[in-house]
Motif scaffolding. Structure first.
Motif, short mmCIF file in Angstrom:
data_model
loop_
_atom_site.label_atom_id
_atom_site.label_comp_id
_atom_site.label_asym_id
_atom_site.label_seq_id
_atom_site.Cartn_x
_atom_site.Cartn_y
_atom_site.Cartn_z
N ARG A 61 -3.95 -101.04 10.70
CA ARG A 61 -5.11 -101.01 9.80
C ARG A 61 -5.17 -99.68 9.05
NH1 ARG A 61 -9.99 -100.85 12.91
NH2 ARG A 61 -9.15 -102.73 13.84
N LEU A 62 -4.92 -98.57 9.76
CA LEU A 62 -4.91 -97.26 9.10
C LEU A 62 -3.80 -97.20 8.06
CD1 LEU A 62 -5.77 -94.35 8.67
CD2 LEU A 62 -4.38 -93.72 10.67
N ARG A 63 -2.60 -97.65 8.42
CA ARG A 63 -1.47 -97.61 7.49
C ARG A 63 -1.78 -98.40 6.23
NH1 ARG A 63 3.69 -100.65 9.43
NH2 ARG A 63 2.33 -102.40 8.99
N GLU A 64 -2.24 -99.63 6.38
CA GLU A 64 -2.49 -100.47 5.22
C GLU A 64 -3.69 -99.98 4.40
OE1 GLU A 64 -0.16 -102.51 4.26
OE2 GLU A 64 0.90 -102.00 6.10
N THR A 65 -4.70 -99.45 5.07
CA THR A 65 -5.86 -98.88 4.36
C THR A 65 -5.44 -97.68 3.55
OG1 THR A 65 -7.40 -99.69 6.05
CG2 THR A 65 -8.15 -97.85 4.67
N LEU A 66 -4.64 -96.80 4.13
CA LEU A 66 -4.14 -95.63 3.39
C LEU A 66 -3.29 -96.06 2.20
CD1 LEU A 66 -3.11 -93.17 6.22
CD2 LEU A 66 -4.70 -92.68 4.35
N ARG A 67 -2.40 -97.00 2.41
CA ARG A 67 -1.53 -97.47 1.33
C ARG A 67 -2.36 -98.02 0.18
NH1 ARG A 67 3.69 -98.52 1.62
NH2 ARG A 67 3.71 -98.83 3.85
N ASP A 68 -3.36 -98.83 0.49
CA ASP A 68 -4.22 -99.40 -0.55
C ASP A 68 -5.07 -98.34 -1.24
OD1 ASP A 68 -3.13 -101.83 0.17
OD2 ASP A 68 -4.91 -102.52 1.26
N ALA A 69 -5.56 -97.37 -0.46
CA ALA A 69 -6.40 -96.31 -1.02
C ALA A 69 -5.61 -95.38 -1.95
CB ALA A 69 -7.05 -95.50 0.10
N LEU A 70 -4.33 -95.18 -1.65
CA LEU A 70 -3.49 -94.28 -2.46
C LEU A 70 -2.87 -94.97 -3.67
CD1 LEU A 70 -1.66 -92.43 0.44
CD2 LEU A 70 -3.42 -91.47 -1.07
N ALA A 122 -4.73 -85.05 9.40
CA ALA A 122 -3.80 -84.66 8.33
C ALA A 122 -4.29 -85.16 6.97
CB ALA A 122 -2.40 -85.21 8.62
N VAL A 123 -4.91 -86.35 6.94
CA VAL A 123 -5.47 -86.88 5.69
C VAL A 123 -6.61 -85.97 5.22
CG1 VAL A 123 -6.80 -88.79 4.70
CG2 VAL A 123 -4.80 -89.27 6.10
N VAL A 124 -7.48 -85.56 6.14
CA VAL A 124 -8.60 -84.70 5.78
C VAL A 124 -8.09 -83.38 5.22
CG1 VAL A 124 -10.53 -83.35 6.72
CG2 VAL A 124 -10.25 -85.74 7.38
N MET A 125 -7.15 -82.74 5.91
CA MET A 125 -6.64 -81.44 5.46
C MET A 125 -5.94 -81.56 4.10
SD MET A 125 -7.69 -79.13 7.44
CE MET A 125 -6.69 -77.73 6.96
N ALA A 126 -5.18 -82.63 3.91
CA ALA A 126 -4.49 -82.83 2.63
C ALA A 126 -5.49 -83.10 1.51
CB ALA A 126 -3.49 -83.98 2.74
N SER A 127 -6.59 -83.73 1.84
CA SER A 127 -7.63 -83.96 0.85
C SER A 127 -8.28 -82.64 0.46
CB SER A 127 -8.67 -84.93 1.40
OG SER A 127 -9.67 -85.18 0.46
N VAL A 128 -8.54 -81.81 1.45
CA VAL A 128 -9.18 -80.51 1.21
C VAL A 128 -8.26 -79.59 0.42
CG1 VAL A 128 -10.00 -78.40 2.35
CG2 VAL A 128 -10.72 -80.64 3.20
N ASP A 129 -6.96 -79.55 0.76
CA ASP A 129 -6.06 -78.62 0.06
C ASP A 129 -5.45 -79.20 -1.22
OD1 ASP A 129 -3.77 -80.13 0.72
OD2 ASP A 129 -3.17 -78.81 2.35
N GLY A 130 -5.77 -80.45 -1.52
CA GLY A 130 -5.34 -81.05 -2.79
C GLY A 130 -3.98 -81.71 -2.77
N THR A 131 -3.29 -81.70 -1.63
CA THR A 131 -1.95 -82.30 -1.61
C THR A 131 -1.99 -83.82 -1.43
OG1 THR A 131 -1.74 -81.79 0.75
CG2 THR A 131 -0.74 -80.24 -0.80
N LEU A 132 -3.11 -84.36 -0.99
CA LEU A 132 -3.20 -85.81 -0.79
C LEU A 132 -2.98 -86.55 -2.11
CD1 LEU A 132 -3.63 -88.03 1.30
CD2 LEU A 132 -6.07 -87.96 0.75
N ARG A 133 -3.41 -85.97 -3.23
CA ARG A 133 -3.23 -86.64 -4.52
C ARG A 133 -1.76 -86.73 -4.92
NH1 ARG A 133 -2.70 -83.16 -8.96
NH2 ARG A 133 -2.85 -80.98 -8.37
N ARG A 134 -0.91 -85.97 -4.26
CA ARG A 134 0.53 -86.01 -4.54
C ARG A 134 1.25 -87.08 -3.71
NH1 ARG A 134 2.48 -82.15 -7.65
NH2 ARG A 134 1.14 -80.42 -8.20
#
Length: 183
Positions: A61-70, A122-134
């Motif tokens: 569920r986490l994997r598919e939710t992340l994939r859809d959200a990104l 890791a998702v939270v930290m990447a969101s905070v530091d801006g790398t999640l958008r990459r």
């Protein structure tokens, strides 16, 4: 140019997203045994810790939710983001500022799905530091492989320009130059 590696703990998120290979029909989270092997390889969970069917459902569920959200092309991206935020709340994972001004993720102790809190952290930290958008999902609907886009303008759309990007360009070319239907 897209990359198969991501900085820091974002690599863990990338690895989770790529446990499912649509093109080859392979899924490392298909059953508890394969999920346990993947978690052990990702250094998540305790040695010998079992992966239950419930744990497996949560990881998938986490994997598919992340994939859809990104995926900016996903038809229910807003719903996927809402589900991701619900997963974060349920796991009680949140950023925390230290005395030295550093930022960390508070991960609650105790039993739970192996690796889930670490991945969400890791998702939270990447969101905070801006790398999640990459972190991107390949625009090829038959692929949907996750990749890290290190380019300056973050404009990559394909996991591999020579494969998925070229296929998309050929499909568009053929549609544009197709002979009109004769009636």
């Amino acid at each position: 140019m897209p990359s198969d590696t991501a900085p820091g703990d974002l690599e863990l998120v990338l690895a989770l997203l790529n446990t499912r290979d649509l093109e080859h029909g392979e899924d490392q989270l298909a059953e508890p045994g394969t999920a346990r092997r993947w978690l052990r390889g990702a250094r998540l969970g305790e040695p010998g810790q079992a992966v239950t069917t419930r744990d497996l459902r949560r990881l998938v569920r986490l994997r598919e939710t992340l994939r859809d959200a990104l995926d900016p092309a996903h038809p229910d991206r807003a719903g996927a983001l809402a589900r991701l935020n619900a997963l974060l709340r349920a796991a009680r994972v949140h950023p925390q500022v230290g005395l030295d001004g550093s930022l960390a993720v508070a991960v609650p102790p105790g039993a739970g799905t192996p690796g889930l809190a670490a991945i969400l952290g890791a998702v939270v930290m990447a969101s905070v530091d801006g790398t999640l958008r990459r972190l991107k999902i390949c625009a090829n609907p038959d692929c949907r492989w996750a990749f890290f886009d290190p380019s300056r303008n973050t404009s990559a759309r394909w996991c591999d320009m020579a494969a998925c990007g070229n296929r998309a360009k050929v499909r568009r070319y053929r549609r544009r130059h197709a002979a009109p239907e004769v009636r």
